[in-house]
Motif scaffolding. Structure first.
Motif, PDB file in Angstrom:
ATOM      1  N   ASP A 201       0.835  -1.202   0.000  1.00 64.31           N
ATOM      2  CA  ASP A 201       0.000   0.000   0.000  1.00 64.31           C
ATOM      3  C   ASP A 201       0.866   1.247   0.000  1.00 64.31           C
ATOM      4  O   ASP A 201       1.884   1.306   0.693  1.00 64.31           O
ATOM      5  N   PRO A 202       0.483   2.254  -0.779  1.00 66.55           N
ATOM      6  CA  PRO A 202       1.223   3.519  -0.717  1.00 66.55           C
ATOM      7  C   PRO A 202       1.224   4.055   0.709  1.00 66.55           C
ATOM      8  O   PRO A 202       0.218   4.000   1.410  1.00 66.55           O
ATOM      9  N   VAL A 203       2.377   4.548   1.152  1.00 67.96           N
ATOM     10  CA  VAL A 203       2.519   5.047   2.517  1.00 67.96           C
ATOM     11  C   VAL A 203       2.643   6.561   2.487  1.00 67.96           C
ATOM     12  O   VAL A 203       3.413   7.118   1.703  1.00 67.96           O
ATOM     13  N   VAL A 204       1.880   7.232   3.348  1.00 71.65           N
ATOM     14  CA  VAL A 204       1.965   8.685   3.472  1.00 71.65           C
ATOM     15  C   VAL A 204       2.849   8.999   4.667  1.00 71.65           C
ATOM     16  O   VAL A 204       2.467   8.731   5.807  1.00 71.65           O
ATOM     17  N   PRO A 205       4.048   9.543   4.460  1.00 68.35           N
ATOM     18  CA  PRO A 205       4.909   9.874   5.600  1.00 68.35           C
ATOM     19  C   PRO A 205       4.244  10.901   6.503  1.00 68.35           C
ATOM     20  O   PRO A 205       3.484  11.757   6.046  1.00 68.35           O
ATOM     21  N   ALA A 224      -4.005  15.501 -10.011  1.00 62.66           N
ATOM     22  CA  ALA A 224      -3.972  14.041  -9.877  1.00 62.66           C
ATOM     23  C   ALA A 224      -5.307  13.418 -10.266  1.00 62.66           C
ATOM     24  O   ALA A 224      -5.354  12.356 -10.891  1.00 62.66           O
ATOM     25  N   LEU A 225      -6.407  14.087  -9.926  1.00 66.54           N
ATOM     26  CA  LEU A 225      -7.740  13.580 -10.293  1.00 66.54           C
ATOM     27  C   LEU A 225      -7.914  13.577 -11.807  1.00 66.54           C
ATOM     28  O   LEU A 225      -8.509  12.660 -12.369  1.00 66.54           O
ATOM     29  N   VAL A 226      -7.406  14.607 -12.460  1.00 69.54           N
ATOM     30  CA  VAL A 226      -7.481  14.653 -13.917  1.00 69.54           C
ATOM     31  C   VAL A 226      -6.707  13.482 -14.520  1.00 69.54           C
ATOM     32  O   VAL A 226      -7.178  12.794 -15.438  1.00 69.54           O
ATOM     33  N   GLY A 227      -5.499  13.218 -13.986  1.00 67.71           N
ATOM     34  CA  GLY A 227      -4.717  12.091 -14.479  1.00 67.71           C
ATOM     35  C   GLY A 227      -5.397  10.761 -14.220  1.00 67.71           C
ATOM     36  O   GLY A 227      -5.372   9.858 -15.065  1.00 67.71           O
ATOM     37  N   LEU A 228      -6.031  10.638 -13.059  1.00 67.45           N
ATOM     38  CA  LEU A 228      -6.742   9.404 -12.722  1.00 67.45           C
ATOM     39  C   LEU A 228      -7.894   9.165 -13.694  1.00 67.45           C
ATOM     40  O   LEU A 228      -8.063   8.075 -14.235  1.00 67.45           O
ATOM     41  N   LEU A 315      -3.152   7.895  -4.841  1.00 72.91           N
ATOM     42  CA  LEU A 315      -1.960   8.114  -4.017  1.00 72.91           C
ATOM     43  C   LEU A 315      -0.688   7.872  -4.816  1.00 72.91           C
ATOM     44  O   LEU A 315       0.300   8.605  -4.661  1.00 72.91           O
ATOM     45  N   ARG A 316      -0.706   6.857  -5.686  1.00 69.01           N
ATOM     46  CA  ARG A 316       0.491   6.601  -6.495  1.00 69.01           C
ATOM     47  C   ARG A 316       0.724   7.735  -7.486  1.00 69.01           C
ATOM     48  O   ARG A 316       1.863   8.095  -7.768  1.00 69.01           O
ATOM     49  N   ILE A 317      -0.349   8.275  -8.038  1.00 68.98           N
ATOM     50  CA  ILE A 317      -0.196   9.402  -8.961  1.00 68.98           C
ATOM     51  C   ILE A 317       0.382  10.603  -8.230  1.00 68.98           C
ATOM     52  O   ILE A 317       1.270  11.298  -8.725  1.00 68.98           O
ATOM     53  N   LEU A 318      -0.122  10.867  -7.013  1.00 63.51           N
ATOM     54  CA  LEU A 318       0.412  11.974  -6.226  1.00 63.51           C
ATOM     55  C   LEU A 318       1.871  11.739  -5.862  1.00 63.51           C
ATOM     56  O   LEU A 318       2.639  12.695  -5.686  1.00 63.51           O
ATOM     57  N   GLY A 320       4.145  10.620  -7.732  1.00 64.49           N
ATOM     58  CA  GLY A 320       5.047  10.876  -8.839  1.00 64.49           C
ATOM     59  C   GLY A 320       5.604   9.621  -9.454  1.00 64.49           C
ATOM     60  O   GLY A 320       5.274   8.499  -9.074  1.00 64.49           O
ATOM     61  N   GLU A 321       6.487   9.807 -10.420  1.00 66.40           N
ATOM     62  CA  GLU A 321       7.114   8.700 -11.149  1.00 66.40           C
ATOM     63  C   GLU A 321       6.061   7.741 -11.674  1.00 66.40           C
ATOM     64  O   GLU A 321       6.206   6.517 -11.609  1.00 66.40           O
ATOM     65  N   ASP A 322       4.972   8.301 -12.193  1.00 63.73           N
ATOM     66  CA  ASP A 322       3.860   7.531 -12.765  1.00 63.73           C
ATOM     67  C   ASP A 322       3.202   6.619 -11.744  1.00 63.73           C
ATOM     68  O   ASP A 322       2.499   5.683 -12.091  1.00 63.73           O
ATOM     69  N   GLY A 323       3.465   6.890 -10.454  1.00 67.53           N
ATOM     70  CA  GLY A 323       2.856   6.084  -9.412  1.00 67.53           C
ATOM     71  C   GLY A 323       3.446   4.692  -9.295  1.00 67.53           C
ATOM     72  O   GLY A 323       2.911   3.849  -8.600  1.00 67.53           O
ATOM     73  N   ARG A 324       4.559   4.438  -9.976  1.00 69.08           N
ATOM     74  CA  ARG A 324       5.154   3.091  -9.928  1.00 69.08           C
ATOM     75  C   ARG A 324       5.780   2.866  -8.557  1.00 69.08           C
ATOM     76  O   ARG A 324       6.377   3.762  -7.974  1.00 69.08           O
ATOM     77  N   PRO A 325       5.667   1.643  -8.003  1.00 70.87           N
ATOM     78  CA  PRO A 325       6.224   1.363  -6.677  1.00 70.87           C
ATOM     79  C   PRO A 325       7.739   1.394  -6.710  1.00 70.87           C
ATOM     80  O   PRO A 325       8.370   1.009  -7.686  1.00 70.87           O
TER      81      PRO A 325
END
Length: 754
Positions: A201-205, A224-228, A315-318, A320-325
């Motif tokens: 899961d994406p982690v929010v620091p 980010a919503l537009v990209g989603l 969260l992955r879009i936010l 960055g890096e295309d949301g890639r893990p």
């Protein structure tokens, strides 16, 4: 007094200052409860920590007696605080003492307080504790106050998760040292792995919880919503010829959820209250996850699951890096509640040592990708994400189906010993790579590779396989957000043929439906998808999609040989209809390119018992038959292989199953139908031995199984063993598997799993 947005924003700003200050956890907690009580005009604010036994310990308070801190312990589910922890959701009560779950603890001095608002402190889907506010007067807490307390609980999770309850009373702040835990799982890809846990899961620091610039955060969220939305709209931009006239309700619903203004507005409210864009999305995700865990209605769970997936994607879009893990640890074990094949492929070059999944029902696609990557994988581990944290050291024993969390030295030493033995065994198998799989009495057995990705072809030479006995073509469909274009399919199939370098390749046409859901096309919810609209039934009802794939296969072959196999055929009519479509594509390609495969073989998979009694009608029509053991055995025994509670209820090495396979074998021999077997059962040396004894001399299996099976074949005197095996099948013992093992031992057959 009613709560309002300015008060919420003020509280968030003050909370951000507290989080940024130096000091131990206990000091910051005391500041937080005082801050909440004063800002929300509450007479009491308290924090309870959930202990390892499920009990709850009061660790901070403003308004109750100070001496109750670290002294008041509630039993699991005791009182209103225990009820909040058990339910995992907020509770607002106007008159708490009158509630049937109320528990009076005199040492806290809570006698005069009536109104109660409790909020679970959640992280990773598990309850870490409970945050409460109380008032003397009877009052109803508003939605704004509940939302604000939920956000504060989210922030507190970052503090509470680092607390050690055994040191609270001494004012010592240290990270919890939890004991060794061992869990059972289902082996999805065999092997051994050791490393630090990395949560999927994406982690929010914690540092990104608060908005330094609300205008900037709002703009980031909007972007980010537009990209989603664009990425989801792209999923629906499918070629009409492939979709035909079928409805697209599932994907349209997913799209509607992404475009839902109430979802977006709730996240914007979070930013206006002082949260960052990430924290606003994370708050929505935690709410959806809590509701998902308590929902019983399948349709509601489906929608909530879609919403949580949208939260994670956003969260992955936010991020960055295309949301890639991203994985920074050199030695990492991926931990996920569920995982799709596309998501797993994003981790393919990160050096994973093992994969752990909590939910096995949706892991079959990821399991096959994991096998292609050669990564030890366990699935169906109940309570996984509530027992393991980021950075925990783990040992993954994907040979015996065990997971050891925070192992001690003795376990680690045993693990290293197992790794050394496994390495020696693998070296022995490697020495057999270039030798034929020939029995001691001179019978040749062909051992083929199961594949489904380019990655699998890397193992063709390394394993010493005779070719590709099963190339699963559906993963190109499953790992892409859109249906693959014709040219993309042609390119993949051509690469497979080129990398096989003249060795035979059997392409299985799309096997979609059931547990391999293509959201754009699988529109109806089915009570039993394994028995429903799937495989060749699905393909024949989507002729545009099916013909496009057949055309790609014919074009990719050019003038080379082409072998095609249709999955889960139940009646001869389905085979004839599918073959007719293939021949039309051969004629179409010949008329436009002047090329046609030099040899075309068309086969059928025997995965339903019904087809076994129709083989005489296929005699002279079908070029070969392949027994698909995975589906055939689950239908034969009426036991769903993807349901952990019954998946081990059937055993191919049993008199009933083997007598059925003997009937199939004899029918194929009588009618000159070339036969083979593929699936998980062929990967076991003892099951492979049974197949060979029944006359199946072409077996397809995962790359890791070719060495052990070849070792077994080269130790086998087939004629001598077959005589005793068939006699045993006629007069079986109650423990037939042990009977076969004893026979193998008597004949000197080397079985690595004996």
């Amino acid at each position: 007094m009613p709560y309002n947005l300015p008060a919420t924003r003020l509280l968030m700003n003050r909370l951000r200052q507290v989080m940024a200050e130096d000091g131990d956890t206990r000091f910051r907690l005391d500041q937080v409860v005082r801050l909440i009580a004063s800002t929300m005009v509450a007479d009491v604010c308290s924090v309870y920590l959930r202990l390892s036994d499920g009990g709850l310990l009061l660790i901070a308070t403003e308004g109750l007696k100070p001496e109750a801190v670290s002294a008041t312990r509630l039993a699991p589910n005791e009182g209103l605080v225990g009820l909040v922890a058990r339910r995992g959701e907020a509770m607002a009560i106007q008159n708490a003492p009158r509630h049937p779950a109320f528990s009076y603890r005199p040492e806290t001095g809570e006698d005069p307080f009536h109104a109660f608002l409790g909020m679970p402190i959640l992280r990773g889907g598990r309850v870490l504790g409970v945050l409460t506010v109380q008032n003397r007067t009877e009052r109803a807490y508003g939605d704004d106050e509940i939302d604000t307390l939920q956000t504060i609980a989210m922030v507190l999770a970052e503090i509470v998760d680092r607390m050690d309850p055994e040191h609270i009373s001494n004012g010592v702040d240290s990270k919890r040292e939890r004991n060794l835990a061992s869990l059972h799982g289902r082996v999805l890809c065999e092997g051994l792995g050791y490393g630090r846990a990395v949560l999927h899961d994406p982690v929010v620091p914690a540092a990104k919880f608060f908005a330094a610039d609300q205008t900037l955060e709002a703009a980031r969220l909007s972007e980010a919503l537009v990209g989603l939305k664009a990425s989801i709209d792209q999923m629906l931009a499918l070629d009409g010829a492939a979709l035909g006239d079928d409805p697209r309700d599932v994907m349209e619903t997913y799209r509607l959820l992404a475009h839902d203004p109430s979802w977006a507005e709730k996240m914007r409210e979070g930013i206006r209250s002082g949260l960052s864009a990430e924290a606003s999305v994370d708050r929505a995700r935690r709410e959806h996850r809590a509701r998902l865990q308590s929902a019983r209605d399948p349709y509601l769970r489906e929608r909530l699951n879609d919403l949580e997936d949208l939260d994670n994607r956003l969260l992955r879009i936010l991020g960055g890096e295309d949301g890639r893990p991203q994985i920074s640890e050199e030695r990492s074990v991926l931990v996920a509640r569920r995982l799709g094949p596309a998501e797993l492929l994003e981790y393919s070059n990160t050096g994973l040592r093992a994969i752990l999944m909590e939910e096995a029902a949706v892991s079959s696609h990821a399991a096959i990708v994991a096998r292609a990557l050669g990564i030890p994988t366990l699935g169906g581990i109940e309570g996984l994400t509530s027992r393991i944290d980021q950075g925990d050291w783990v040992i993954v024993d994907a040979e015996q189906g065990r997971l050891h969390i925070r192992p001690d030295d003795s376990l680690y030493d045993a693990y290293k010993g197992r790794v050394a033995i496994r390495s020696e065994r693998q070296a022995g198998y490697a020495a057999l790579r270039d030798l034929p799989a020939r029995t001691k009495d001179g019978t040749d057995v062909k051992l083929y590779l199961n594949a489904g990705l380019d990655l699998d072809l890397d193992m063709l030479e390394q394993a010493g396989a005779d070719g590709v006995g099963l190339f699963r073509t559906e993963f190109q469909f499953l790992v892409s957000e859109t249906l693959p274009r014709l040219d993309d399919q042609v390119a993949l199939y051509r690469r497979v043929l080129d990398r096989a370098a003249g060795k035979p390749v059997i392409f299985r046409t799309v096997d979609l439906g059931g547990d391999k859901v293509l959201p754009a096309l699988n529109t109806a919810r089915e009570e039993n998808p394994a028995l429903g609209w799937r495989s060749v039934r699905f393909a024949l009802d989507h002729k545009g999609l099916f013909r496009r794939q057949l055309r790609a296969l014919v074009r990719a072959a050019g003038t080379d040989p082409l072998t095609v196999m249709f999955p889960m055929v139940t009646t001869p009519g389905e085979f004839f209809e599918a073959r007719e479509l293939l021949m039309k594509e051969v004629a179409w390609t010949l008329s436009r390119t002047g090329k046609t495969p030099s040899r075309l073989e068309v086969g059928v998979m025997l995965e339903t018992p019904a087809l076994a009694f129709s083989l005489t009608e296929l005699a002279g029509e079908v070029d070969f038959l392949s027994v698909g053991t995975n589906d055939l055995m689950q239908f034969f025994f009426a036991a769903d292989r993807m349901t952990p509670s019954v998946s081990d209820r059937y055993d191919l090495v049993s008199p009933a199953a083997l007598r059925f396979l003997k009937l199939v074998s004899q029918t194929c021999i009588d009618h000159s139908i070339r036969m083979s077997a593929c699936g998980e059962a062929t990967a076991s040396p003892i099951s492979a031995l049974c197949f060979i004894a029944l006359g199946f001399l072409n077996l397809s299996m995962p790359a890791a199984s070719i060495g052990p099976v070849k070792r077994m074949v080269r130790s086998l005197d087939l004629a001598a063993f077959r005589k005793d095996f068939l006699a045993a099948l006629d007069a079986p013992d109650t423990a037939f598997r042990n009977q076969v093992l004893a026979l193998a031992s008597d004949h000197g057959v080397q079985l690595s799993d004996a």
